[in-house]
Design a protein around this motif. Sequence first.
Motif, mmCIF file in Angstrom:
data_model
loop_
_atom_site.group_PDB
_atom_site.id
_atom_site.type_symbol
_atom_site.label_atom_id
_atom_site.label_comp_id
_atom_site.label_asym_id
_atom_site.label_seq_id
_atom_site.Cartn_x
_atom_site.Cartn_y
_atom_site.Cartn_z
ATOM 1 N N ALA A 57 20.160 14.640 -6.514
ATOM 2 C CA ALA A 57 20.311 13.552 -5.512
ATOM 3 C C ALA A 57 20.393 12.341 -5.883
ATOM 4 O O ALA A 57 21.250 11.427 -6.495
ATOM 5 C CB ALA A 57 19.875 14.073 -4.072
ATOM 6 N N ALA A 58 19.552 12.598 -7.242
ATOM 7 C CA ALA A 58 19.224 11.003 -7.902
ATOM 8 C C ALA A 58 19.926 10.818 -8.639
ATOM 9 O O ALA A 58 20.280 9.352 -8.942
ATOM 10 C CB ALA A 58 17.328 11.268 -8.147
ATOM 11 N N LYS A 59 20.825 11.540 -8.871
ATOM 12 C CA LYS A 59 21.803 10.989 -10.031
ATOM 13 C C LYS A 59 23.444 10.471 -8.980
ATOM 14 O O LYS A 59 24.119 10.031 -10.156
ATOM 15 C CB LYS A 59 22.978 12.292 -10.626
ATOM 16 N N TYR A 60 23.473 10.116 -8.032
ATOM 17 C CA TYR A 60 23.715 10.066 -7.123
ATOM 18 C C TYR A 60 23.471 8.779 -6.457
ATOM 19 O O TYR A 60 23.753 7.523 -6.037
ATOM 20 C CB TYR A 60 25.216 10.752 -6.342
ATOM 21 N N VAL A 61 21.922 9.034 -5.639
ATOM 22 C CA VAL A 61 20.876 7.957 -4.465
ATOM 23 C C VAL A 61 19.943 8.132 -5.385
ATOM 24 O O VAL A 61 19.653 9.323 -5.015
ATOM 25 C CB VAL A 61 21.626 8.053 -3.366
ATOM 26 N N LEU A 62 19.582 6.971 -5.909
ATOM 27 C CA LEU A 62 18.372 6.901 -6.203
ATOM 28 C C LEU A 62 17.180 7.025 -4.973
ATOM 29 O O LEU A 62 17.132 6.079 -3.844
ATOM 30 C CB LEU A 62 18.175 5.750 -6.669
ATOM 31 N N PRO A 90 13.866 5.064 -2.759
ATOM 32 C CA PRO A 90 14.205 3.645 -2.187
ATOM 33 C C PRO A 90 13.451 2.595 -3.526
ATOM 34 O O PRO A 90 13.767 2.177 -4.169
ATOM 35 C CB PRO A 90 13.608 3.974 -1.461
ATOM 36 N N GLU A 91 12.718 3.540 -3.921
ATOM 37 C CA GLU A 91 11.833 2.792 -4.835
ATOM 38 C C GLU A 91 12.348 2.843 -6.184
ATOM 39 O O GLU A 91 11.828 1.384 -7.344
ATOM 40 C CB GLU A 91 10.397 3.431 -5.577
ATOM 41 N N LYS A 92 12.937 3.146 -6.494
ATOM 42 C CA LYS A 92 14.136 3.059 -7.639
ATOM 43 C C LYS A 92 15.562 2.132 -7.204
ATOM 44 O O LYS A 92 15.741 1.831 -8.333
ATOM 45 C CB LYS A 92 14.261 4.117 -8.507
ATOM 46 N N SER A 93 15.587 1.612 -6.689
ATOM 47 C CA SER A 93 16.987 1.720 -6.086
ATOM 48 C C SER A 93 17.615 0.212 -6.375
ATOM 49 O O SER A 93 16.446 -0.390 -5.972
ATOM 50 C CB SER A 93 17.702 2.007 -4.425
ATOM 51 N N ALA A 137 0.621 -1.406 -0.215
ATOM 52 C CA ALA A 137 -0.215 -0.274 0.217
ATOM 53 C C ALA A 137 0.904 1.536 -0.079
ATOM 54 O O ALA A 137 0.612 1.889 -1.263
ATOM 55 C CB ALA A 137 -1.119 0.250 1.520
ATOM 56 N N ALA A 138 1.922 1.462 1.146
ATOM 57 C CA ALA A 138 2.801 2.500 0.804
ATOM 58 C C ALA A 138 3.313 3.121 0.152
ATOM 59 O O ALA A 138 3.514 4.067 -0.735
ATOM 60 C CB ALA A 138 3.914 2.322 2.052
ATOM 61 N N THR A 139 3.673 1.157 -1.485
ATOM 62 C CA THR A 139 4.687 2.296 -2.079
ATOM 63 C C THR A 139 3.432 1.952 -3.583
ATOM 64 O O THR A 139 4.525 2.117 -4.596
ATOM 65 C CB THR A 139 5.711 0.610 -2.007
ATOM 66 N N GLY A 140 2.402 1.572 -3.960
ATOM 67 C CA GLY A 140 1.726 1.232 -4.575
ATOM 68 C C GLY A 140 2.031 0.223 -5.946
ATOM 69 O O GLY A 140 1.211 -0.644 -6.383
ATOM 70 N N ARG A 141 2.930 -0.425 -4.878
ATOM 71 C CA ARG A 141 3.493 -2.001 -5.949
ATOM 72 C C ARG A 141 3.380 -3.204 -5.285
ATOM 73 O O ARG A 141 3.162 -3.096 -4.215
ATOM 74 C CB ARG A 141 5.463 -2.019 -6.559
ATOM 75 N N LEU A 142 3.364 -4.199 -5.754
ATOM 76 C CA LEU A 142 3.333 -5.269 -4.884
ATOM 77 C C LEU A 142 4.869 -5.847 -4.393
ATOM 78 O O LEU A 142 5.851 -5.500 -5.553
ATOM 79 C CB LEU A 142 3.087 -6.610 -6.221
ATOM 80 N N ARG A 187 20.096 -2.796 0.687
ATOM 81 C CA ARG A 187 20.343 -1.791 1.511
ATOM 82 C C ARG A 187 18.419 -2.060 1.509
ATOM 83 O O ARG A 187 17.598 -2.182 0.768
ATOM 84 C CB ARG A 187 19.482 -0.129 0.984
ATOM 85 N N SER A 188 17.746 -1.651 3.242
ATOM 86 C CA SER A 188 16.287 -1.963 3.154
ATOM 87 C C SER A 188 15.663 -0.740 2.111
ATOM 88 O O SER A 188 16.527 0.291 1.966
ATOM 89 C CB SER A 188 15.995 -1.729 4.209
ATOM 90 N N MET A 189 14.503 -0.172 2.109
ATOM 91 C CA MET A 189 13.566 0.939 2.157
ATOM 92 C C MET A 189 14.209 2.178 3.001
ATOM 93 O O MET A 189 14.473 3.160 2.426
ATOM 94 C CB MET A 189 12.453 0.537 1.703
ATOM 95 N N ARG A 190 14.124 1.752 4.199
ATOM 96 C CA ARG A 190 14.955 2.405 5.726
ATOM 97 C C ARG A 190 15.986 3.005 5.502
ATOM 98 O O ARG A 190 16.268 4.219 5.020
ATOM 99 C CB ARG A 190 14.437 2.091 6.501
#
Length: 173
Positions: free
Chosen positions: A103-108, A110-113, A6-11, A81-84
């Motif tokens: 920032a996302a150029k270096y650290v994505l 959580p939902e994309k990493s 529910a939190a991420t909108g994905r299974l 890494r966990s989501m957290r």
Amino acid sequence: MAALGAATGRLPYAYERIPGQPTAILEEVPGADTGPVCPLDKRYVDEQPDGLRPDVLDAWRRLRAEAKRQGGTLCLQDSKRSMRQQQREFADAVRRFGTPEQAAKYVLPPEKSMHVKGIAVDVQPYASARWVERNGRALGWCRQYENEYWHFEYTHDNATRGCPPLRPSATGT
Ligand SMILES: [Zn+2]
């Protein structure tokens, strides 16, 4: 489980870590936060590959064994890494780089990493990462980004299909 979906909108992506034990949600499985100092370069650590997807963990062990066979050492600066954990790193990067886009150029986020999905490793120091870039493909490991010489992702198909072209950064620019 329901809460994560529910939190991420994905299974949630789940696997059985230990046969007969309850199924863990891979994206919630944390990795080591740090580890012993890398014997090659004390700026880096060599952490345990805890939490990687089981086939990726096997592939990491094969890669490391091959490096050792050739007289090399790979230090694992970071892996699972966990989501957290990823959210914390992303928040740090936003503070450092000023905006989520930079920032996302270096650290994505959580939902994309791929670190959260348990298929990515960061190898240090530079010479060790270069060795992986030259020798890792046969074992399924490919560098992904021009701006991250240390970041490698595993897929079984890399060994047969070859590595994808390098992208400038994780955001593609
Ligand atoms: Zn990485």
